[in-house]
Design an enzyme around this catalytic site. Sequence first.
Site, PDB file in Angstrom:
ATOM      1  N   GLU A 142     -32.534 -66.216  -8.032  1.00 26.97           N
ATOM      2  CA  GLU A 142     -31.279 -66.877  -8.422  1.00 26.97           C
ATOM      3  C   GLU A 142     -31.528 -68.080  -9.329  1.00 26.97           C
ATOM      4  O   GLU A 142     -31.741 -69.191  -8.849  1.00 26.97           O
ATOM      5  CB  GLU A 142     -30.494 -67.332  -7.181  1.00 26.97           C
ATOM      6  CG  GLU A 142     -29.164 -67.989  -7.542  1.00 26.97           C
ATOM      7  CD  GLU A 142     -28.363 -68.427  -6.332  1.00 26.97           C
ATOM      8  OE1 GLU A 142     -27.307 -69.069  -6.535  1.00 26.97           O
ATOM      9  OE2 GLU A 142     -28.768 -68.137  -5.197  1.00 26.97           O
TER      10      GLU A 142
ATOM     11  N   GLU B 164     -29.497 -70.298 -11.245  1.00 27.36           N
ATOM     12  CA  GLU B 164     -28.084 -70.608 -11.484  1.00 27.36           C
ATOM     13  C   GLU B 164     -27.932 -71.664 -12.567  1.00 27.36           C
ATOM     14  O   GLU B 164     -28.473 -72.764 -12.453  1.00 27.36           O
ATOM     15  CB  GLU B 164     -27.399 -71.100 -10.204  1.00 27.36           C
ATOM     16  CG  GLU B 164     -25.934 -71.452 -10.461  1.00 27.36           C
ATOM     17  CD  GLU B 164     -25.188 -71.923  -9.237  1.00 27.36           C
ATOM     18  OE1 GLU B 164     -23.971 -72.199  -9.359  1.00 27.36           O
ATOM     19  OE2 GLU B 164     -25.799 -72.018  -8.159  1.00 27.36           O
TER      20      GLU B 164
ATOM     21  N   SER C  43     -22.604 -61.281  -5.139  1.00 32.55           N
ATOM     22  CA  SER C  43     -23.238 -61.997  -4.029  1.00 32.55           C
ATOM     23  C   SER C  43     -22.486 -63.309  -3.909  1.00 32.55           C
ATOM     24  O   SER C  43     -22.941 -64.363  -4.333  1.00 32.55           O
ATOM     25  CB  SER C  43     -24.731 -62.233  -4.293  1.00 32.55           C
ATOM     26  OG  SER C  43     -25.324 -62.937  -3.213  1.00 32.55           O
TER      27      SER C  43
ATOM     28  N   TYR D 104     -27.154 -77.304  -2.311  1.00 34.50           N
ATOM     29  CA  TYR D 104     -27.186 -77.078  -0.880  1.00 34.50           C
ATOM     30  C   TYR D 104     -27.451 -78.381  -0.161  1.00 34.50           C
ATOM     31  O   TYR D 104     -28.193 -79.214  -0.639  1.00 34.50           O
ATOM     32  CB  TYR D 104     -28.278 -76.078  -0.524  1.00 34.50           C
ATOM     33  CG  TYR D 104     -27.961 -74.670  -0.949  1.00 34.50           C
ATOM     34  CD1 TYR D 104     -26.899 -73.983  -0.382  1.00 34.50           C
ATOM     35  CD2 TYR D 104     -28.695 -74.032  -1.938  1.00 34.50           C
ATOM     36  CE1 TYR D 104     -26.593 -72.701  -0.765  1.00 34.50           C
ATOM     37  CE2 TYR D 104     -28.389 -72.752  -2.327  1.00 34.50           C
ATOM     38  CZ  TYR D 104     -27.351 -72.077  -1.745  1.00 34.50           C
ATOM     39  OH  TYR D 104     -27.044 -70.817  -2.145  1.00 34.50           O
TER      40      TYR D 104
ATOM     41  N   ASP E 131     -25.050 -68.285   3.657  1.00 31.39           N
ATOM     42  CA  ASP E 131     -26.290 -69.042   3.865  1.00 31.39           C
ATOM     43  C   ASP E 131     -26.131 -70.524   3.573  1.00 31.39           C
ATOM     44  O   ASP E 131     -27.107 -71.222   3.316  1.00 31.39           O
ATOM     45  CB  ASP E 131     -27.404 -68.464   2.982  1.00 31.39           C
ATOM     46  CG  ASP E 131     -27.057 -68.525   1.500  1.00 31.39           C
ATOM     47  OD1 ASP E 131     -25.881 -68.317   1.151  1.00 31.39           O
ATOM     48  OD2 ASP E 131     -27.955 -68.773   0.680  1.00 31.39           O
TER      49      ASP E 131
ATOM     50  N   LYS F  58     -29.751 -62.670  -9.103  1.00 27.95           N
ATOM     51  CA  LYS F  58     -28.459 -63.293  -8.786  1.00 27.95           C
ATOM     52  C   LYS F  58     -28.182 -64.368  -9.833  1.00 27.95           C
ATOM     53  O   LYS F  58     -28.503 -65.539  -9.639  1.00 27.95           O
ATOM     54  CB  LYS F  58     -28.470 -63.891  -7.375  1.00 27.95           C
ATOM     55  CG  LYS F  58     -27.118 -64.529  -6.987  1.00 27.95           C
ATOM     56  CD  LYS F  58     -27.083 -64.970  -5.537  1.00 27.95           C
ATOM     57  CE  LYS F  58     -25.754 -65.629  -5.208  1.00 27.95           C
ATOM     58  NZ  LYS F  58     -25.607 -65.939  -3.771  1.00 27.95           N
TER      59      LYS F  58
ATOM     60  N   LYS G 299     -33.378 -65.024  -0.315  1.00 25.91           N
ATOM     61  CA  LYS G 299     -32.770 -65.656  -1.487  1.00 25.91           C
ATOM     62  C   LYS G 299     -33.403 -67.010  -1.738  1.00 25.91           C
ATOM     63  O   LYS G 299     -33.722 -67.745  -0.801  1.00 25.91           O
ATOM     64  CB  LYS G 299     -31.266 -65.825  -1.279  1.00 25.91           C
ATOM     65  CG  LYS G 299     -30.521 -66.173  -2.561  1.00 25.91           C
ATOM     66  CD  LYS G 299     -29.187 -66.827  -2.296  1.00 25.91           C
ATOM     67  CE  LYS G 299     -29.336 -68.318  -2.035  1.00 25.91           C
ATOM     68  NZ  LYS G 299     -28.050 -69.042  -2.045  1.00 25.91           N
TER      69      LYS G 299
END
Length: 378
Positions: free
Chosen positions: A206, A208, A319, A378, A52, A248, A165
């Site tokens: 998620e 992180e 993942s 991202y 993704d 995640k 996600k």
Amino acid sequence: MGPYCRLIFFGVVLPTVRMTHQYPSLTSEQKRELQDITRRIVAPGKGILAADESVGSMAKRLSQIGVENSEENRRQYRQLLFSADERIDSCIGGVIFFHETLYQKSDDGTPFVNMIKDRGILVGIKVDKGLVPLLGTNGETTTQGLDGLSERCAQYKKDGADFAKWRCVLKISDTSPSQLSITENANVLARYASICQQHGIVPIVEPEILPDGDHDLKRCQYITEKVLSAVYKAMSDHHVYLEGSLLKPNMVTPGHSCPTKYSPEEIAMATVTALRRTVPPAVAGVTFLSGGQSEEEASINLNAINNCHLSKPWALTFSFGRALQASALNTWRGLKENADNATEEFIKRAKVNSLASQGKYFGIGSAGQSLIAANYAY
């Protein structure tokens, strides 16, 4: 007792307190669908291919191998992953798509979604809109994209997606994560999860914690516990159906600049301990991100986590994005004649991580290059 409760404290009757009440949010049929999706994704030996990456992230990946970041090159690269043969059917339970990829087709005109779903693998979709600054903090962020999310989820469900996600990012430093960052990101993740479930989409949550910095294993474990505790408090507040959700998280690892080296067994113990202290057993599964670890390092640590002697009530699997794709990308290098060999490299990593998710991987491969990217976004 009803919604009201009169408390008695050492013989003194306290004022009547109105208890919280949850009105029905999901039907029995909706809950069954969500639970079935999660079970299929994290069935024994299966994990998730995170394909993704946004256009910006793909630009970084492709520039490393000297390939132009065009839509056609991104399509060709995703195609070599999605065209892997039946050997991955027992390894991959779901694939996370980027919006662009969800509507792309293979060379013969087959939609990528059909290529995946026809194999019995579930399709997921990244639904967040990226990171934005949290003002008044030391460079901390939250994630945008809640506006219009309900409508996007309804459309994605029609277009073949069964899970989603959303990534929030926290970092460890002398001043972070702040309480504002922890609370804000926890509430954003919970609100996203609630919206997804209303549309029959399983949310992958998620939070992180980046590996940037020189912090040791103990500090990462402490922060991971604080963050996950806040996330599941928010999930409760937002009435998220935990059996129809996936987590995640990062593995608990030291900062990549930490001078102390820790064994996979130490990382496993810290990770499982943090999860046991914070994640309800009702959660369907934990699908770890690789967090810039090398392909081999991520697999070895996942294997150690599954072999940790502590009780583990969840499926503990993968993942992975970079830790499933790095060798394939380096083999491909934008050349059609390399596509088949690149696909083979992806299949190898899928099989390795399938074994690791069952605590059955003991080989040491050559895929050992660090995949750390500072302040990865991202």
